[in-house]
Design an enzyme around this catalytic site. Sequence first.
Site, PDB file in Angstrom:
ATOM      1  CG  ASP A  88     -35.798 -10.333 -33.184  1.00 21.64           C
ATOM      2  OD1 ASP A  88     -36.039  -9.171 -32.813  1.00 21.64           O
ATOM      3  OD2 ASP A  88     -34.841 -10.986 -32.731  1.00 21.64           O
ATOM      4  CG  HIS A  94     -38.318  -6.327 -40.297  1.00 26.74           C
ATOM      5  ND1 HIS A  94     -38.311  -7.031 -41.481  1.00 26.74           N
ATOM      6  CD2 HIS A  94     -37.777  -7.146 -39.377  1.00 26.74           C
ATOM      7  CE1 HIS A  94     -37.775  -8.215 -41.283  1.00 26.74           C
ATOM      8  NE2 HIS A  94     -37.440  -8.319 -40.007  1.00 26.74           N
ATOM      9  CG  ASP A 134     -43.619   2.350 -44.705  1.00 28.60           C
ATOM     10  OD1 ASP A 134     -43.440   1.373 -43.938  1.00 28.60           O
ATOM     11  OD2 ASP A 134     -44.713   2.936 -44.814  1.00 28.60           O
ATOM     12  CD  GLU A 160     -36.115  -5.663 -36.427  1.00 24.80           C
ATOM     13  OE1 GLU A 160     -35.076  -5.707 -37.123  1.00 24.80           O
ATOM     14  OE2 GLU A 160     -36.443  -6.601 -35.669  1.00 24.80           O
TER      15      GLU A 160
HETATM   16  O1  G3I Z   1     -19.234  -0.977 -33.681  1.00 22.71           O
HETATM   17  C1  G3I Z   1     -19.063  -0.515 -35.022  1.00 22.71           C
HETATM   18  C2  G3I Z   1     -18.277   0.755 -35.052  1.00 22.71           C
HETATM   19  O2  G3I Z   1     -16.989   0.505 -34.545  1.00 22.71           O
HETATM   20  C3  G3I Z   1     -18.226   1.291 -36.484  1.00 22.71           C
HETATM   21  O3  G3I Z   1     -17.607   2.549 -36.510  1.00 22.71           O
HETATM   22  C4  G3I Z   1     -19.636   1.424 -37.048  1.00 22.71           C
HETATM   23  C5  G3I Z   1     -19.654   1.845 -38.506  1.00 22.71           C
HETATM   24  O4  G3I Z   1     -20.810   1.410 -39.180  1.00 22.71           O
HETATM   25  O5  G3I Z   1     -20.292   0.206 -36.945  1.00 22.71           O
HETATM   26  C6  G3I Z   1     -20.425  -0.254 -35.618  1.00 22.71           C
HETATM   27  O6  G3I Z   1     -21.137  -1.441 -35.610  1.00 22.71           O
HETATM   28  C7  G3I Z   1     -22.506  -1.327 -35.808  1.00 22.71           C
HETATM   29  C8  G3I Z   1     -23.215  -1.944 -34.613  1.00 22.71           C
HETATM   30  O7  G3I Z   1     -24.587  -1.973 -34.833  1.00 22.71           O
HETATM   31  C9  G3I Z   1     -22.953  -1.174 -33.332  1.00 22.71           C
HETATM   32  O8  G3I Z   1     -23.540   0.078 -33.345  1.00 22.71           O
HETATM   33  C10 G3I Z   1     -22.880  -2.066 -37.080  1.00 22.71           C
HETATM   34  O9  G3I Z   1     -22.341  -1.403 -38.201  1.00 22.71           O
HETATM   35  C11 G3I Z   1     -24.365  -2.175 -37.226  1.00 22.71           C
HETATM   36  O10 G3I Z   1     -24.700  -3.010 -38.311  1.00 22.71           O
HETATM   37  C12 G3I Z   1     -24.973  -2.742 -35.950  1.00 22.71           C
HETATM   38  O11 G3I Z   1     -26.359  -2.703 -36.067  1.00 22.71           O
HETATM   39  C13 G3I Z   1     -27.088  -3.454 -35.123  1.00 22.71           C
HETATM   40  C14 G3I Z   1     -27.957  -4.483 -35.837  1.00 22.71           C
HETATM   41  O12 G3I Z   1     -28.765  -5.147 -34.889  1.00 22.71           O
HETATM   42  C15 G3I Z   1     -27.145  -5.521 -36.609  1.00 22.71           C
HETATM   43  O13 G3I Z   1     -26.376  -6.283 -35.751  1.00 22.71           O
HETATM   44  C16 G3I Z   1     -27.976  -2.476 -34.372  1.00 22.71           C
HETATM   45  O14 G3I Z   1     -27.170  -1.603 -33.587  1.00 22.71           O
HETATM   46  C17 G3I Z   1     -28.951  -3.224 -33.488  1.00 22.71           C
HETATM   47  O15 G3I Z   1     -29.882  -2.301 -32.975  1.00 22.71           O
HETATM   48  C18 G3I Z   1     -29.679  -4.297 -34.271  1.00 22.71           C
HETATM   49  O16 G3I Z   1     -30.437  -5.027 -33.370  1.00 22.71           O
HETATM   50  C19 G3I Z   1     -31.358  -5.963 -33.893  1.00 22.71           C
HETATM   51  C20 G3I Z   1     -31.055  -7.287 -33.226  1.00 22.71           C
HETATM   52  O17 G3I Z   1     -29.802  -7.752 -33.671  1.00 22.71           O
HETATM   53  C21 G3I Z   1     -32.151  -8.305 -33.475  1.00 22.71           C
HETATM   54  N1  G3I Z   1     -33.436  -7.769 -33.129  1.00 22.71           N
HETATM   55  C22 G3I Z   1     -33.780  -6.570 -33.843  1.00 22.71           C
HETATM   56  C23 G3I Z   1     -32.760  -5.475 -33.588  1.00 22.71           C
HETATM   57  C24 G3I Z   1     -33.116  -4.204 -34.332  1.00 22.71           C
HETATM   58  O18 G3I Z   1     -32.923  -4.275 -35.695  1.00 22.71           O
HETATM   59  O1  9MR Z   2     -35.958 -10.280 -39.060  1.00 19.37           O
HETATM   60  C1  9MR Z   2     -34.646 -10.074 -38.609  1.00 19.37           C
HETATM   61  C2  9MR Z   2     -34.552  -8.793 -37.828  1.00 19.37           C
HETATM   62  O2  9MR Z   2     -35.377  -8.865 -36.691  1.00 19.37           O
HETATM   63  C3  9MR Z   2     -33.114  -8.484 -37.474  1.00 19.37           C
HETATM   64  O3  9MR Z   2     -32.985  -7.226 -36.883  1.00 19.37           O
HETATM   65  C4  9MR Z   2     -32.259  -8.508 -38.729  1.00 19.37           C
HETATM   66  C5  9MR Z   2     -30.796  -8.239 -38.460  1.00 19.37           C
HETATM   67  O4  9MR Z   2     -30.247  -9.145 -37.611  1.00 19.37           O
HETATM   68  O5  9MR Z   2     -32.388  -9.737 -39.374  1.00 19.37           O
HETATM   69  C6  9MR Z   2     -33.716 -10.020 -39.773  1.00 19.37           C
HETATM   70  O6  9MR Z   2     -33.761 -11.268 -40.378  1.00 19.37           O
HETATM   71  C7  9MR Z   2     -33.304 -11.289 -41.690  1.00 19.37           C
HETATM   72  C8  9MR Z   2     -32.004 -12.062 -41.769  1.00 19.37           C
HETATM   73  O7  9MR Z   2     -30.996 -11.415 -41.038  1.00 19.37           O
HETATM   74  C9  9MR Z   2     -31.598 -12.228 -43.199  1.00 19.37           C
HETATM   75  N1  9MR Z   2     -32.657 -12.830 -43.981  1.00 19.37           N
HETATM   76  C10 9MR Z   2     -33.891 -12.056 -43.968  1.00 19.37           C
HETATM   77  C11 9MR Z   2     -34.400 -11.887 -42.554  1.00 19.37           C
HETATM   78  C12 9MR Z   2     -35.651 -10.989 -42.523  1.00 19.37           C
HETATM   79  O8  9MR Z   2     -36.678 -11.464 -43.234  1.00 19.37           O
END
Ligand code: G3I
Ligand code: 9MR
Length: 560
Positions: free
Chosen positions: A177, A489, A531, A540
């Site tokens: 993103d 992604h 993939d 991603e």
């Molecule tokens: O904190 C809880 C923990 O208490 C629990 O035991 C565990 C069990 O699944 O979950 C933990 O939370 C997780 C959190 O990351 C912290 O590690 C969530 O499940 C998990 O869904 C979350 O994932 C994050 C994801 O965004 C969704 O929010 C990733 O770490 C993070 O790297 C990812 O970052 C995204 C940005 O939002 C947007 N840009 C792209 C980036 C990479 O995908």
């Molecule tokens: O593209 C988004 C990605 O960069 C983020 O890590 C992810 C989780 O926050 O979300 C992706 O966006 C998706 C959105 O959350 C739900 N609708 C589909 C989007 C991707 O096409």
Amino acid sequence: MRLAVSVLCFVSAASSYAAAPLIKFNQSGYQHKGQKLAVIPGKSQQAFQLVALPSGQIVFKGQSSETQLWAPAGEAVSIADFSQVQSNGSYRLEVAGYAPVEVQISNQPYAQLHDAAIKAYYFNRASQQLAPAYAGVWARPAGHPDDQVKIHTSAASESRPTGTVVQSPKGWYDAGDYNKYIVNSGISTFTLLDAWTDFKDFYRERQWTIPESGNNTPDLLDEVLWNLDWMSSMQDPADGGVYHKLTTLNFEGAVMPHQAVAQRYLVQKTTAAALNFAAVMAKASRVLSEFDKEQPGKAALFRQQAIQAWQWASRNPAIYYQQPADVSTGAYGDKELADEFAWAAAELYLLTGEEPYLQQFFQLAQPVQNPSWASVAALGYFSLAKEAINLTPEQRQQVFSAITTAADQFVVQHQASAYKVAMVQEDFVWGSNAVAMNKAILLYKANQITAKASYVEAMQGLLDYVLGRNPLDLTYVTGFGVKSPQRIHHRPSQADAIKAPVPGWLAGGAQPGQQDKCKYNSKLPAKSYVDDWCSYASNEVTINWNAPLVYMLAAFSLQG
Ligand code: G3I
Ligand code: 9MR
Ligand code: CA
């Protein structure tokens, strides 16, 4: 173990392998002096041999280990160890009934991969055109000048009410993103600055064709400065607070940066952002003090900003990120901030030499955990272990053993695992490949404290894992290996007209959460990967996942 293998019959017709599982190996190669393992799914004690290419001479015969189950992949595998082969060259690894694989052994198997992994940051630069001279076929117009960013209601203050227009250009896009998030930018930038600290000799002359190549600052620091300049603009000069992120209200579609033109906002000041910023700016200031002639004023500016952010966080110790109702982009929310306080205290101590910061670090006494964007305690220990010269012997011992204790656990995991990879079920979270690389960094740090072959072997195991010795037979880095991600992604890779993805990116990796609801072939943790562009939860790429890969590739390149 060397064995006479007389009863072996190496099948050569490709069709005979069709149904057989593949030999899993590091597709980028093995370092000539290091441990060299391949994973053979199936039966125990299989005879294998290494044949030199192009001569065809058999240079090694061996037998794989007893089969053991690797629970994260539900696979029974044995290990073929050919560490004894130390001559550089190409070899064919043959096991009867399996398709042979071509294995490389050299002094510097990862140098080119390193350059691509750090170049990935250039490809994700905001506010800059990528010219063909630097970006090749991935050249593109500039996106996101970020010269007219609005203050979101959540971030409104007296001097900057809602809708105030501010400038916050440069920086790297977070991931696939186009938004920019302080907490995640912070750990990425720190890890790269730490690579500078630990591998100065490697980086001083090293260049990878970016616009700044050839100036008097090392390319690594030029690249990091692109992001530091952005981070610097995320502090409110009125009070020292730091905005959590710069973002659109919702994720943009799969378009190129210059086509993603929705209004961007600065959203909510948080304690996590302030502390993370304080730690990174403190470290940056120390690093850049050596380059004051080339980068005038940066070290002093970052120093002052680090201190002001720390002071803001001390006055506002529990302002957690709360996603506003009209915002749906990445949250990077964290409510455990003792680790951020401890890390920032360690960095400010090293910046200022002021004892109270050090006392605060030890008062918080956070145990070392594998670093991630939300868990940063280890980073403060890393800095103190390497750079604090005035610790008491007791303090030094405390810092050292916090690191080695964690590393020792990883060694146990490595040795107990059938794959010889220190990855356990809990490690398969969003971005599991970066979990592997951060574990490898921790092992590297432990090895600097007390050199042990077992630390280096566990590091190599984790690197092998992301480079192909894994259940999916995949080098998880775009553009490298026999088989690598094609449909990451990553908006530019998806939207450009170029078939190959932007190179050098580490895909997030397998994890069973499958939050993207794409079509996966397995529910098993180490096989939950697809993939496909659809899979933002496994495929991603992000700046915080590439950073520990860059660090490790530099570490291994220096050893060669
Ligand atoms: O904190 C809880 C923990 O208490 C629990 O035991 C565990 C069990 O699944 O979950 C933990 O939370 C997780 C959190 O990351 C912290 O590690 C969530 O499940 C998990 O869904 C979350 O994932 C994050 C994801 O965004 C969704 O929010 C990733 O770490 C993070 O790297 C990812 O970052 C995204 C940005 O939002 C947007 N840009 C792209 C980036 C990479 O995908
Ligand atoms: O593209 C988004 C990605 O960069 C983020 O890590 C992810 C989780 O926050 O979300 C992706 O966006 C998706 C959105 O959350 C739900 N609708 C589909 C989007 C991707 O096409
Ligand atoms: Ca935390």
